[in-house]
Design a protein around this motif. Structure first.
Motif, short mmCIF file in Angstrom:
data_model
loop_
_atom_site.label_atom_id
_atom_site.label_comp_id
_atom_site.label_asym_id
_atom_site.label_seq_id
_atom_site.Cartn_x
_atom_site.Cartn_y
_atom_site.Cartn_z
N ASP A 1 -13.09 -37.27 -54.22
CA ASP A 1 -11.99 -37.80 -53.42
C ASP A 1 -12.50 -38.85 -52.43
O ASP A 1 -11.84 -39.87 -52.19
CB ASP A 1 -11.28 -36.68 -52.67
CG ASP A 1 -10.50 -35.77 -53.62
OD1 ASP A 1 -10.11 -36.26 -54.70
OD2 ASP A 1 -10.29 -34.59 -53.28
N THR B 1 -11.40 -42.80 -52.65
CA THR B 1 -10.79 -43.46 -51.50
C THR B 1 -11.46 -44.79 -51.20
O THR B 1 -10.80 -45.80 -50.92
CB THR B 1 -10.88 -42.55 -50.25
OG1 THR B 1 -10.19 -41.33 -50.52
CG2 THR B 1 -10.26 -43.23 -49.04
N GLN C 1 -9.41 -48.26 -51.53
CA GLN C 1 -9.12 -48.93 -50.28
C GLN C 1 -10.02 -50.14 -50.03
O GLN C 1 -9.59 -51.09 -49.37
CB GLN C 1 -9.24 -47.95 -49.11
CG GLN C 1 -8.23 -46.82 -49.14
CD GLN C 1 -8.34 -45.89 -47.94
OE1 GLN C 1 -9.23 -46.04 -47.10
NE2 GLN C 1 -7.44 -44.91 -47.87
#
Length: 517
Positions: free
Chosen positions: A456, A460, A464
């Motif tokens: 995770d 991310t 991002q």
């Protein structure tokens, strides 16, 4: 005055609308004949060829020929003699470069395989139904099996059904070479990826083991406005530019019927490759062991795209030669990942690797093993997890995060995290490179300085800050090639794939220069 721009301008205002009108008129003229011939006709049986059906078939061929003539295809030269349906129920056409390859279809009225949605298109759907195509429904999960069974039923009818024309390349190319034919695997010759998930699908025509008639098509025009590939002009632009050509020609050659030998019956890939060599010799063009699926690897964009010196292309080619690309599904990948996870980093030798894949030791398998074996220690061994990662990449090149997630499940510990060393192994296999510095990426992800990261957290960062990941990975550690780079051919505005030249396709580096790790 002789510039293409001047010609296109003049032809667009004069010849193009006239040709477009006559082509549309010919299709409308053919519709009532096709409608009468298909009214009340069964999809499961063939009616006896009575005199009026024979006359309708003759009229439709004449109308279609007039349509192509009005489009500028004034001369269609035919060499050789077509085989009878009873002698060769399958026609294989190559190279497949444009929708103008429909010319041989309308000349032979052979059946083709196409989407079921096309039957509902006004006018066009009626014309299509006349040639009795094999319809494939994307909404039906069992459609592939039904399609194979229908083709087999027709091919084994002893010539009762019309011949079926297939395009074994599976995509359009620029005719500069013949790419890999799609042979599929049949139950008698398949090699399952795992013992639990054998490949139960077949690809035609090799699942029939029947004789076939190779058919080559050579298109010629002053400017190549005919080729329709994934690069270059779209369908309407090609139609417009081709109708603006003063003259186009096509040469169709029927090659002698090819009957598979006993060895080719047992090895569908050999059957397909030998037929391809015969067709390439007749066309006087080279062959390449790459396919459109391989070309997709070069189309991937984003921070996890394979670099130019990636060995994934070579890996994909070797997989195909061994029949290991057939039948790869999400379930197969999960099963392989589970088995690799249970080994927990235990290294496999060549014989163990061959036994794991249920394959004999061969030159191609040795080449695959050489991409993964660890030369940092004295023993020649490999980590199966890295093989599974590379297999996942070539199977789904546009879903790199799914591959990374699968890789994390194989490397993560009880707390669902991995170390920097694990991340390096994962990304090396994902990108297909031998040398990669992931220290900066790992440092950015590991904000708590635990020395471990989770999927995770990595996802991310990729979602991002894709530019940051791109800079960290490609700024350092990518200079050492994992495979001899393929020299790029001259740029083509309408080519198959500029990264795959028909000359010098194979990587011929040493074992050390071909490592993934």
């Amino acid at each position: 005055r002789n510039s293409p721009f001047f010609q296109i301008t003049v032809m667009t205002l004069t010849l193009f609308p006239v040709r477009l009108f006559f082509a549309a008129f010919m299709m409308l003229l053919a519709w009532p004949f096709a409608f009468v011939a298909t009214v009340g006709r069964s999809d499961d049986a063939v009616e006896p060829l009575c005199w009026w059906r024979w006359l309708v078939d003759l009229v439709l061929k004449a109308i279609m020929r007039a349509m192509w003539f009005s489009g500028g295809f004034h001369w269609v030269r035919v060499k050789g003699r077509p085989a009878l349906p009873s002698k060769a129920p399958i026609l294989t056409l190559a190279p497949h470069s444009s929708y103008f390859d429909a010319i041989p279809v309308t000349m032979t009225m052979a059946s083709i395989v196409m989407k079921a949605e096309n039957r509902d298109i006004p006018v066009w759907g009626t014309l299509i139904k006349f040639i009795r195509p094999v319809f494939v429904s994307r909404s039906d999960q069992d459609s592939r099996r039904k399609t194979v069974e229908e083709i087999k039923r027709r091919a084994c009818s002893g010539g009762v059904w019309p011949q079926i024309m297939i395009f074994p390349e599976g995509t359009c190319t620029n005719r500069s070479c013949l790419i890999t034919f799609k042979p599929g695997m049949c139950p008698s010759a398949r090699r399952p990826l795992t013992n639990r998930h054998p490949d139960n699908t077949c690809h035609f025509p090799t699942m029939l083991h029947c004789p076939l008639c190779p058919l080559t098509a050579f298109l010629l025009s002053w400017q190549d406005t005919i080729t329709w590939t994934w690069q270059g002009p779209g369908a309407f632009k090609i139609l417009w530019l081709t109708l603006c050509q003063l003259h186009n020609s096509m040469e169709i050659e029927y090659l002698p019927t090819y009957t598979p030998s006993e060895q080719e019956r047992r090895n569908p890939a050999l059957f397909a490759n030998n037929v391809r060599r015969v067709m390439a010799k007749a066309l006087n063009v080279p062959i390449t062991d790459y396919s459109f699926e391989d070309c997709q690897l070069s189309m991937v964009q984003g921070p996890l795209r394979p670099p130019g010196n990636s060995c994934l292309l070579e890996f994909s080619r070797l997989l195909r030669l061994l029949g290991l690309k057939t039948g790869v599904t999400e379930e197969v990948l999960q099963d392989l990942a589970s088995r690799a996870q249970k080994l927990w980093g235990d290294r496999l030798g060549l014989e163990d690797f061959a036994q794991h894949l249920n394959l004999p030791v061969s030159e191609q398998l040795q080449d695959i093993f050489a991409l993964f074996d660890d030369v940092s220690i004295s023993l020649v061994i490999m980590d199966l997890r890295e093989y599974v990662i590379a297999l996942s990449v070539v199977h789904r090149p546009f879903k790199s995060l799914k591959t990374i997630k699968l890789a994390f499940t194989m490397f993560e510990e009880e707390d669902e995290s991995i170390t920097e060393e694990d991340l390096a192994a994962i990304l090396r296999s994902t990108l297909g490179v031998a040398d990669l510095d992931v220290a900066e990426v790992f440092r950015v992800v590991d904000v708590t300085n635990k020395g471990k990261i989770t999927f995770d957290q990595f996802r991310t960062l990729v979602e991002q800050s894709p530019d940051l990941v791109d800079q960290c990975l490609f700024r350092s550690g990518m200079s050492s090639p994992s495979c001899t780079e393929i020299p790029a051919p001259p740029a083509s505005s309408n080519g198959f794939c500029s990264d795959f030249s028909p000359h010098e396709q194979h990587c011929h580096g040493t074992a050390e220069s071909k490592k993934l790790n």
